[in-house]
Design an enzyme around this catalytic site. Structure first.
Site, PDB file in Angstrom:
ATOM      1  N   LEU A   1       0.822  -1.225   0.000  1.00  0.00           N
ATOM      2  CA  LEU A   1       0.000   0.000   0.000  1.00  0.00           C
ATOM      3  C   LEU A   1       0.850   1.266   0.000  1.00  0.00           C
ATOM      4  CD1 LEU A   1      -2.827  -1.124   2.461  1.00  0.00           C
ATOM      5  CD2 LEU A   1      -2.768  -1.212  -0.056  1.00  0.00           C
TER       6      LEU A   1
ATOM      7  N   HIS B   1      -3.285  -5.618  -9.028  1.00  0.00           N
ATOM      8  CA  HIS B   1      -4.420  -4.779  -8.646  1.00  0.00           C
ATOM      9  C   HIS B   1      -5.674  -5.649  -8.675  1.00  0.00           C
ATOM     10  CE1 HIS B   1      -6.807  -1.217  -7.996  1.00  0.00           C
ATOM     11  NE2 HIS B   1      -7.599  -1.591  -8.979  1.00  0.00           N
TER      12      HIS B   1
HETATM   13  C1  GRF Z   1      -5.434  -7.887  -1.796  1.00  0.00           C
HETATM   14  O1  GRF Z   1      -6.761  -7.433  -2.036  1.00  0.00           O
HETATM   15  C2  GRF Z   1      -4.561  -7.500  -2.965  1.00  0.00           C
HETATM   16  O2  GRF Z   1      -5.278  -7.496  -4.175  1.00  0.00           O
HETATM   17  C3  GRF Z   1      -4.208  -6.096  -2.665  1.00  0.00           C
HETATM   18  O3  GRF Z   1      -3.930  -6.128  -1.257  1.00  0.00           O
HETATM   19  C4  GRF Z   1      -4.830  -7.083  -0.640  1.00  0.00           C
HETATM   20  C5  GRF Z   1      -4.111  -7.943   0.363  1.00  0.00           C
HETATM   21  O4  GRF Z   1      -3.096  -8.645  -0.295  1.00  0.00           O
HETATM   22  N1  GRF Z   1      -3.119  -5.666  -3.501  1.00  0.00           N
HETATM   23  P1  GRF Z   1      -2.122  -9.686   0.527  1.00  0.00           P
HETATM   24  O5  GRF Z   1      -3.019 -10.724   1.148  1.00  0.00           O
HETATM   25  O6  GRF Z   1      -1.408  -8.880   1.587  1.00  0.00           O
HETATM   26  O7  GRF Z   1      -1.219 -10.249  -0.519  1.00  0.00           O
END
Ligand code: GRF
Length: 208
Positions: free
Chosen positions: A91, A110
């Site tokens: 993020l 994404h």
């Molecule tokens: C998921 O929805 C992914 O698509 C987004 O972040 C969320 C968690 O991903 N990019 P993860 O379980 O930490 O890989």
């Protein structure tokens, strides 16, 4: 051997999919050199450490300015000399200095079919909430190279997923992860490991 630096922020299910795919041979000739999280509590770090992979935290909170964090993040990545940086549930806003250092060598997953439901503010559950609010019947996931924009880089792979009438955002997110994200992210990495992905004129061509 393709060396990866995987950037995470949360649960790490996409990281787990990559580790499992390397283990079972779905991804060839590739190793994860480091997992880096901006969040010290990310379970993704635990997943890395359980697999004997360096899991480190580089948090914005540890730096006085965003620029200092950006520089520390880039230096941390470069210290492992990866061939490819993979944003797996990451993020963090990727700074221009990082995009410039790794042109068409940063992947992002994404949880929608870009150009739908993407851009600033569309991440995690918010994406699936918007899909349901719009009444879309099909959604999915996209793997793309990262450029200076938000979710705007060259698209590598996409996979569609059906939206069911009684879906909640959480149920839809789980289906998109299981049926799309955890399939196309490993596949994209394997294609790159095999040298089958080229970017020409801003578009991706995959050698069959
Ligand atoms: C998921 O929805 C992914 O698509 C987004 O972040 C969320 C968690 O991903 N990019 P993860 O379980 O930490 O890989």
């Amino acid at each position: 051997m393709l060396k990866l630096a995987v950037l995470v922020s949360g649960g790490g299910t996409n990281l787990q999919a990559i580790m499992d795919a390397i283990e079972d041979g779905t991804i060839t000739d590739t190793e994860i050199s480091v997992v880096i999280s901006n969040n010290p509590n990310a379970y993704a770090l635990e997943r890395a450490r359980k697999n004997g992979i360096d899991g480190i935290c580089i948090s914005p909170k540890a730096y006085e300015t965003r620029e200092q964090f950006n520089e520390a993040l880039l230096a941390g990545i470069q210290s492992y000399q990866p061939d490819l940086v993979v944003l797996a549930g990451c993020l963090v806003v990727i700074p221009k200095i990082m995009v410039d250092a790794y042109p068409n060598r940063i992947l992002n997953i994404h949880p929608a079919l870009i150009p739908a439901f993407c851009g600033t503010g569309y991440y995690g559950l918010k994406v699936h909430e918007a899909v349901l609010a719009r009444g879309a019947k099909i959604t999915g996931a996209t793997v793309h190279f990262v450029d200076d924009g938000t979710d705007t880089g060259p698209i590598i792979l996409q996979k569609a997923v059906e939206v069911h009438q009684d879906d909640t955002p959480e149920v839809l997110q789980q289906r998109v992860m299981q049926e799309a994200e955890w399939v196309i992210l490993p596949k994209a990495i394997d294609l790159i490991a095999k040298g089958k992905v080229q970017v020409e004129g801003g578009l991706v061509r995959i050698q069959e």
